[in-house]
Write a protein that holds these residues in place. Structure first.
Motif, short mmCIF file in Angstrom:
data_model
loop_
_atom_site.label_atom_id
_atom_site.label_comp_id
_atom_site.label_asym_id
_atom_site.label_seq_id
_atom_site.Cartn_x
_atom_site.Cartn_y
_atom_site.Cartn_z
N VAL A 151 1.91 0.05 1.91
CA VAL A 151 2.15 -1.17 3.04
C VAL A 151 2.99 -0.84 4.00
N THR A 152 2.59 -0.66 5.19
CA THR A 152 3.72 -0.17 6.31
C THR A 152 3.94 -1.44 7.13
N ILE A 153 5.13 -2.01 7.33
CA ILE A 153 5.59 -3.23 8.11
C ILE A 153 6.33 -2.38 9.39
N PRO A 154 5.74 -2.63 10.32
CA PRO A 154 6.47 -1.71 11.57
C PRO A 154 7.57 -2.38 12.19
N GLU A 155 8.53 -1.61 12.58
CA GLU A 155 9.95 -2.11 13.12
C GLU A 155 9.51 -3.02 14.30
#
Length: 425
Positions: free
Chosen positions: A147-151
């Protein structure tokens, strides 16, 4: 010479009759002993059992080791509180095994794994044997979902993303404070609660922030880790280019040293919409001077807290900015920025950018024959956006607007003109 016994003449009839068979010998007393009888019976039973056990072992091993029916790797979810029969039915239904459920249960018992079967989402390999299938469930190595949480997202936006992701369970009890989550790629098994995800992101952020704070440049005028996060969040919102972060941070650090207002457009937006993160339109000129605790065109120094959750790279840039004397930067028309030390040079770069934008408008906009000429950019004072020009490139993060030609140029470090300030990554 020995004498032969006399031959008794017999009649033909008598010669045909068999001679009398002698009686069988009497059974010994030992053979009639009941202990001997019971012992013989036990030995016979044991031999039969050994033969049967050997047969069962041989065929059982064959069942355990025979390649399964899967033609390719497959993920199967074993629900919580599922019994052995439920697990066997699920595996058979998904085509992982093709044996009778009781054979699966027998395999579990043979491998002494009855109490070790764990629920979860498992990936079974192509042609996995029954032994491999049971071992996979016993090991408990469930599938991990990346799961990628963007900056640069606000905490509210991150919670919304977690809520929309169906691999997580439960709800978030409270939106965490801004800047306390570290955007990154994480791996979680299906069914992880959303509160657990938040806790892991907070713990990671604390660890990374402590490491970066220890390595910071002592000359940077930042007094606390919390202030470092605030500065990093502004840097995160100002540029999406990795090679610009340290220079953008340097501009803001230089302004802090000289007590010049930061004048960052993303702080205006946060003051207007807070955790929603996205204004959805360009900033109006009247909003540039609108009082807000976060509006760095109005307040001195840093805002009272972060305006987003910065990533590791922006934290590093804020802690160790480039060694420059730049005080201004403006978009260069290609998705990046041009940095300058003086206001005069900065205004020249602004003029260059407006010329690029005008040329792009001439090349891409073809008005209809009967259409009226477009209105001037600053026709309606205090109601029109500060810029409404098409963007010539697609940078990772939208850049900031500049004032229209008829209005005085803003002298902030955040002046940029490639796109409206829709802060959405």
């Amino acid at each position: 010479m020995s004498e032969r016994p006399p031959i008794s003449p017999r009649s033909p009839r008598a010669a045909l009759e068999p001679e009398q068979v002698p009686p069988p010998p009497k059974r010994s007393e030992r053979a009639r002993n009941p202990f001997v009888v019971i012992g013989n019976a036990i030995i016979t039973i044991l031999i039969i059992l050994m033969i049967g056990a050997g047969t069962v072992y041989y065929y059982g091993r064959q069942l355990l080791e025979t390649p399964g029916p899967l033609q390719e790797d497959k993920v199967v979810n074993i629900p919580a509180r599922a019994g052995k029969r439920d697990i066997a039915d699920a595996l058979q239904r998904e085509g992982v095994i093709n044996v009778n459920p009781w054979v699966f249960i027998g395999g579990v018992l043979a491998l002494k794994a009855s109490s070790d079967l764990k629920p979860g989402e498992y990936e079974f390999r192509k042609s996995a044997s029954l032994r491999d299938v049971i071992a996979t469930i016993v090991e408990g190595k469930v599938v991990q979902h990346a799961v990628t949480i963007p900056e640069g997202l606000t905490s509210e936006q991150i919670v919304a993303r977690l809520t929309d992701n169906d691999i997580f369970a439960g709800s978030v009890r409270e939106v965490p404070r801004e800047g306390t989550l570290l955007p990154e790629t994480y791996k979680f098994p299906r069914g992880t609660t959303r509160d657990q995800v938040i806790q892991r992101m907070q713990q990671t952020q604390k660890r990374v922030l402590a490491e970066i704070w220890e390595r910071r440049n002592p000359d940077v005028p930042i007094k606390s880790p919390e202030a470092l996060v605030t500065l990093a969040s502004i840097v995160e919102k100002e540029t999406g280019k990795a090679d610009e972060r340290s220079r953008v941070a340097a501009v803001f650090v230089n302004r802090l040293r000289q007590k010049i207002k930061l004048q960052s457009d993303p702080t205006i937006i946060y003051g207007l919409v807070g955790g929603k993160g996205t204004l959805g339109r360009p900033i109006k000129r009247s909003e540039i001077t609108q009082p807000s605790p976060y509006n760095t065109y109005v307040i001195e120094g840093l805002p009272p807290g972060p305006i987003a959750n910065p990533g590791r790279a922006s934290l590093e840039a804020a802690a160790n900015p480039a060694r420059t004397r730049d005080l201004f930067f403006v978009a260069d028309g290609t998705g990046g920025h041009t940095f300058t030390e003086t206001y005069d040079q900065h205004m020249k770069n602004v003029a260059k950018l407006r010329a690029i934008e005008k040329q792009i408008q001439n090349d891409t906009v073809e008005p209809a024959d009967d259409a009226p000429p477009p209105a001037a950019a600053g026709a309606a004072a205090d109601t029109n956006p500060t810029a409404a020009t098409p963007k010539p490139a697609a940078p990772k993060k939208p850049a900031r607007p500049a004032a229209p030609a008829a209005a005085p140029a803003r002298q902030g470090a955040a002046q940029s003109t490639t796109t409206p300030p829709v802060v959405q990554r």
